[in-house]
Scaffold this active site. Structure first.
Site, PDB file in Angstrom:
ATOM      1  N   GLN A 272      -7.223  -4.022   8.631  1.00 51.38           N
ATOM      2  CA  GLN A 272      -6.507  -2.966   9.338  1.00 51.38           C
ATOM      3  C   GLN A 272      -5.271  -3.617   9.951  1.00 51.38           C
ATOM      4  O   GLN A 272      -5.291  -4.830  10.233  1.00 51.38           O
ATOM      5  CB  GLN A 272      -7.425  -2.411  10.445  1.00 51.38           C
ATOM      6  CG  GLN A 272      -6.825  -1.343  11.308  1.00 51.38           C
ATOM      7  CD  GLN A 272      -6.379  -0.143  10.487  1.00 51.38           C
ATOM      8  OE1 GLN A 272      -5.373  -0.213   9.791  1.00 51.38           O
ATOM      9  NE2 GLN A 272      -7.140   0.927  10.570  1.00 51.38           N
TER      10      GLN A 272
ATOM     11  N   TYR B  95      -6.665   7.026  -0.921  1.00 52.47           N
ATOM     12  CA  TYR B  95      -7.483   8.122  -1.448  1.00 52.47           C
ATOM     13  C   TYR B  95      -7.792   9.048  -0.287  1.00 52.47           C
ATOM     14  O   TYR B  95      -8.315   8.592   0.743  1.00 52.47           O
ATOM     15  CB  TYR B  95      -8.766   7.514  -2.020  1.00 52.47           C
ATOM     16  CG  TYR B  95      -9.635   8.467  -2.758  1.00 52.47           C
ATOM     17  CD1 TYR B  95      -9.311   8.845  -4.052  1.00 52.47           C
ATOM     18  CD2 TYR B  95     -10.781   8.994  -2.165  1.00 52.47           C
ATOM     19  CE1 TYR B  95     -10.118   9.724  -4.758  1.00 52.47           C
ATOM     20  CE2 TYR B  95     -11.594   9.870  -2.867  1.00 52.47           C
ATOM     21  CZ  TYR B  95     -11.251  10.223  -4.157  1.00 52.47           C
ATOM     22  OH  TYR B  95     -12.061  11.094  -4.845  1.00 52.47           O
TER      23      TYR B  95
ATOM     24  N   GLU C 224       0.840  -1.213   0.000  1.00 59.27           N
ATOM     25  CA  GLU C 224       0.000   0.000   0.000  1.00 59.27           C
ATOM     26  C   GLU C 224       0.869   1.254   0.000  1.00 59.27           C
ATOM     27  O   GLU C 224       1.840   1.354   0.746  1.00 59.27           O
ATOM     28  CB  GLU C 224      -0.903  -0.018   1.232  1.00 59.27           C
ATOM     29  CG  GLU C 224      -1.853   1.161   1.254  1.00 59.27           C
ATOM     30  CD  GLU C 224      -2.921   1.016   2.317  1.00 59.27           C
ATOM     31  OE1 GLU C 224      -3.547  -0.050   2.397  1.00 59.27           O
ATOM     32  OE2 GLU C 224      -3.103   1.989   3.073  1.00 59.27           O
TER      33      GLU C 224
ATOM     34  N   GLY D 248     -14.852   5.589   4.289  1.00 55.43           N
ATOM     35  CA  GLY D 248     -14.032   6.758   4.609  1.00 55.43           C
ATOM     36  C   GLY D 248     -14.516   7.417   5.877  1.00 55.43           C
ATOM     37  O   GLY D 248     -15.602   7.118   6.377  1.00 55.43           O
TER      38      GLY D 248
ATOM     39  N   HIS E 153     -13.696  -1.894  14.442  1.00 57.88           N
ATOM     40  CA  HIS E 153     -13.611  -0.515  13.961  1.00 57.88           C
ATOM     41  C   HIS E 153     -13.802   0.403  15.160  1.00 57.88           C
ATOM     42  O   HIS E 153     -14.637   0.111  16.021  1.00 57.88           O
ATOM     43  CB  HIS E 153     -14.706  -0.277  12.904  1.00 57.88           C
ATOM     44  CG  HIS E 153     -14.607   1.066  12.256  1.00 57.88           C
ATOM     45  ND1 HIS E 153     -15.198   2.181  12.792  1.00 57.88           N
ATOM     46  CD2 HIS E 153     -13.969   1.469  11.135  1.00 57.88           C
ATOM     47  CE1 HIS E 153     -14.930   3.222  12.003  1.00 57.88           C
ATOM     48  NE2 HIS E 153     -14.187   2.810  10.994  1.00 57.88           N
TER      49      HIS E 153
ATOM     50  N   LYS F  32     -20.576  -6.674   2.979  1.00 56.22           N
ATOM     51  CA  LYS F  32     -19.702  -6.292   1.868  1.00 56.22           C
ATOM     52  C   LYS F  32     -19.534  -7.455   0.893  1.00 56.22           C
ATOM     53  O   LYS F  32     -19.482  -7.266  -0.321  1.00 56.22           O
ATOM     54  CB  LYS F  32     -18.334  -5.853   2.409  1.00 56.22           C
ATOM     55  CG  LYS F  32     -18.372  -4.548   3.223  1.00 56.22           C
ATOM     56  CD  LYS F  32     -17.018  -4.270   3.855  1.00 56.22           C
ATOM     57  CE  LYS F  32     -17.068  -3.083   4.788  1.00 56.22           C
ATOM     58  NZ  LYS F  32     -15.763  -2.721   5.342  1.00 56.22           N
TER      59      LYS F  32
HETATM   60  P1  FAD Z   1     -17.607   0.462   6.705  1.00 53.55           P
HETATM   61  O1  FAD Z   1     -17.073  -0.924   6.707  1.00 53.55           O
HETATM   62  O2  FAD Z   1     -18.770   0.746   5.853  1.00 53.55           O
HETATM   63  O3  FAD Z   1     -17.931   0.857   8.172  1.00 53.55           O
HETATM   64  C1  FAD Z   1     -16.954   0.779   9.221  1.00 53.55           C
HETATM   65  C2  FAD Z   1     -17.496   0.091  10.465  1.00 53.55           C
HETATM   66  O4  FAD Z   1     -18.634   0.782  10.903  1.00 53.55           O
HETATM   67  C3  FAD Z   1     -17.933  -1.333  10.232  1.00 53.55           C
HETATM   68  O5  FAD Z   1     -16.867  -2.255  10.321  1.00 53.55           O
HETATM   69  C4  FAD Z   1     -18.929  -1.481  11.340  1.00 53.55           C
HETATM   70  O6  FAD Z   1     -18.290  -1.727  12.537  1.00 53.55           O
HETATM   71  C5  FAD Z   1     -19.563  -0.141  11.370  1.00 53.55           C
HETATM   72  N1  FAD Z   1     -20.725  -0.153  10.484  1.00 53.55           N
HETATM   73  C6  FAD Z   1     -20.829   0.341   9.248  1.00 53.55           C
HETATM   74  N2  FAD Z   1     -22.043   0.138   8.760  1.00 53.55           N
HETATM   75  C7  FAD Z   1     -22.721  -0.492   9.706  1.00 53.55           C
HETATM   76  C8  FAD Z   1     -24.026  -0.980   9.804  1.00 53.55           C
HETATM   77  N3  FAD Z   1     -24.907  -0.819   8.808  1.00 53.55           N
HETATM   78  N4  FAD Z   1     -24.384  -1.600  10.941  1.00 53.55           N
HETATM   79  C9  FAD Z   1     -23.502  -1.757  11.956  1.00 53.55           C
HETATM   80  N5  FAD Z   1     -22.259  -1.300  11.910  1.00 53.55           N
HETATM   81  C10 FAD Z   1     -21.869  -0.691  10.809  1.00 53.55           C
HETATM   82  N6  FAD Z   1      -9.546   5.863   4.603  1.00 53.55           N
HETATM   83  C11 FAD Z   1      -9.391   6.812   3.647  1.00 53.55           C
HETATM   84  O7  FAD Z   1      -9.896   7.935   3.791  1.00 53.55           O
HETATM   85  N7  FAD Z   1      -8.660   6.568   2.514  1.00 53.55           N
HETATM   86  C12 FAD Z   1      -8.083   5.364   2.283  1.00 53.55           C
HETATM   87  O8  FAD Z   1      -7.445   5.173   1.236  1.00 53.55           O
HETATM   88  C13 FAD Z   1      -8.222   4.325   3.265  1.00 53.55           C
HETATM   89  N8  FAD Z   1      -7.686   3.097   3.077  1.00 53.55           N
HETATM   90  C14 FAD Z   1      -7.903   2.113   4.013  1.00 53.55           C
HETATM   91  C15 FAD Z   1      -7.388   0.835   3.769  1.00 53.55           C
HETATM   92  C16 FAD Z   1      -7.606  -0.203   4.677  1.00 53.55           C
HETATM   93  C17 FAD Z   1      -7.060  -1.585   4.367  1.00 53.55           C
HETATM   94  C18 FAD Z   1      -8.326   0.064   5.874  1.00 53.55           C
HETATM   95  C19 FAD Z   1      -8.519  -1.026   6.886  1.00 53.55           C
HETATM   96  C20 FAD Z   1      -8.825   1.330   6.138  1.00 53.55           C
HETATM   97  C21 FAD Z   1      -8.635   2.373   5.206  1.00 53.55           C
HETATM   98  N9  FAD Z   1      -9.170   3.654   5.407  1.00 53.55           N
HETATM   99  C22 FAD Z   1      -8.987   4.636   4.443  1.00 53.55           C
HETATM  100  C23 FAD Z   1      -9.899   3.988   6.633  1.00 53.55           C
HETATM  101  C24 FAD Z   1     -11.434   3.839   6.483  1.00 53.55           C
HETATM  102  O9  FAD Z   1     -11.913   4.774   5.552  1.00 53.55           O
HETATM  103  C25 FAD Z   1     -12.064   4.073   7.855  1.00 53.55           C
HETATM  104  O10 FAD Z   1     -11.783   3.001   8.706  1.00 53.55           O
HETATM  105  C26 FAD Z   1     -13.550   4.396   7.865  1.00 53.55           C
HETATM  106  O11 FAD Z   1     -13.900   4.832   9.186  1.00 53.55           O
HETATM  107  C27 FAD Z   1     -14.462   3.225   7.580  1.00 53.55           C
HETATM  108  O12 FAD Z   1     -14.430   2.825   6.283  1.00 53.55           O
HETATM  109  P2  FAD Z   1     -14.960   1.330   5.925  1.00 53.55           P
HETATM  110  O13 FAD Z   1     -14.860   1.171   4.483  1.00 53.55           O
HETATM  111  O14 FAD Z   1     -14.288   0.360   6.777  1.00 53.55           O
HETATM  112  O15 FAD Z   1     -16.486   1.507   6.347  1.00 53.55           O
END
Ligand code: FAD
Length: 320
Positions: free
Chosen positions: A203, A50, A18, A109, A176, A192
């Site tokens: 993570q 991003y 990454e 995000g 998270h 997902k």
């Molecule tokens: P989601 O998975 O949609 O939500 C995160 C958490 O919220 C879930 O795991 C769950 O616990 C809870 N949640 C969400 N929806 C629900 C629901 N309907 N019901 C119950 N609980 C729910 N951030 C950036 O800005 N840019 C990047 O390039 C970036 N790269 C990343 C790469 C990796 C490998 C990882 C692990 C994280 C990265 N992040 C990045 C950080 C990420 O954007 C944050 O962790 C953000 O807070 C959550 O994004 P997500 O896609 O995990 O969201």
């Protein structure tokens, strides 16, 4: 010679790295060299982060184009959807597909600090909705590819529904930071997968059991996609503190102390690399399908980890 840690698939272990988009011309130049060195490890893909709210869109695209044009490695674009309207997210995906990107890491995000209202969070509530959108945009744009039929007379083609190469998502072995409960992260990963994710990247974490326990729970809940462990070597006390700050992960006291009491920079580097190489060997021995290494835009430490695993020749983690 560097000791090789056993118990895994050695040279065959799939790896990915990454990167983040650089902010200055000097950093961009250095990143070009880093990418060239990382490509020598023959990774499955190089992913590019991003910036929240699209702040790095053009810089991310520049790095992704560099990877596509200068290496034979697949380029994976991280995309976030928080704060975007449906239309904006749609045109974002289209723009990246137009640039030749076919692998994505779909993320919700983080909203800017203090933003909580549904209107400000945008039209897509979670990463799963972005996964669905990526598949939908790809299908609308170019639903079918014409593929050769092996063994059939020349010119025979069949129309096959075109799918993005990879649609990855994030997973959180230690939860998270804003998860509602212990099962929320598994439920969200399952959602997902149902939405069309083809792999999950975790993570970062510091104990193999965190990952192995999470995978066990996910499998019991019905998650079947690969869950690739994300690991980052912390090669100085400052770097370790920064990792903790960015991810909210608890850092192991023994690693923090070992880095703190080692006065020499090279010694600290070896401690950080050795620690993560051991965790990597344990997760691979426990069945992890590969490794995703967070690079901080530097090749030395991550290639040093692969060297210790016997995945790269000795000397790969040198400062050349
Ligand atoms: P989601 O998975 O949609 O939500 C995160 C958490 O919220 C879930 O795991 C769950 O616990 C809870 N949640 C969400 N929806 C629900 C629901 N309907 N019901 C119950 N609980 C729910 N951030 C950036 O800005 N840019 C990047 O390039 C970036 N790269 C990343 C790469 C990796 C490998 C990882 C692990 C994280 C990265 N992040 C990045 C950080 C990420 O954007 C944050 O962790 C953000 O807070 C959550 O994004 P997500 O896609 O995990 O969201």
């Amino acid at each position: 010679a560097t000791p090789v840690i056993g118990g895994h698939r050695g040279a065959l272990t799939p790896v990915s790295f990454e990167l983040f988009p650089p902010r200055t011309d000097a950093a961009a130049l250095a990143l070009g060299r880093t990418i060239d060195r990382l490509a020598e490890a023959n990774p499955a893909f190089l992913s590019v982060t991003y910036g929240a709210g699209g702040s790095s869109r053009e810089r991310s695209l520049t790095v992704l184009r560099y990877i596509l044009e200068h290496t034979t490695v697949d380029a994976m674009a991280h995309l976030t959807c928080v704060g975007s309207s449906y239309q904006e997210a749609n045109s974002l995906v289209r723009q990246f597909l137009d640039a030749g990107i076919t692998s994505f890491l779909a993320l919700r995000g983080d909203p800017p600090t203090g933003v909580t209202g549904p209107a400000e969070l945008g039209d897509l509530g979670s990463a799963s909705e972005l996964v669905q959108l990526i598949h939908r945009v790809q299908e609308e744009r170019e639903p079918f590819s014409q593929e050769r039929v092996p063994g059939a007379p020349q010119g025979t083609r069949i129309a096959r529904r075109r799918r993005p190469e990879r649609v990855a998502v994030a997973a959180f072995p230690n939860g998270h930071p804003r998860a509602r409960g212990t099962n929320a992260d598994i439920d969200s990963l399952l959602a997902k997968q149902v939405a069309g994710a083809t792999l999950a990247i975790t993570q970062l974490f510091f104990h193999a059991d965190d990952y192995l326990g999470f995978v066990d729970k996910a499998r019991t809940a019905g998650v079947t996609i690969d869950i690739v462990p994300g690991l980052m070597p912390a090669t100085s006390p400052r770097r370790l503190a920064r990792i903790a700050e960015l991810t909210g992960e608890e850092v192991p006291a023994e690693l923090a102390i070992a880095l703190e009491v080692e006065p020499d920079e090279q010694g600290q580097h070896e401690i950080g690399v050795g620690y993560i190489a051991r965790v990597a060997a344990e997760v691979l021995a426990g069945g992890a399908p590969g490794l995703h290494l967070y690079t901080f835009n530097q090749h030395r430490a991550v290639l040093g980890v692969l060297e210790q695993l016997g995945r790269m020749p000795v000397g790969a983690g040198s400062s050349r």
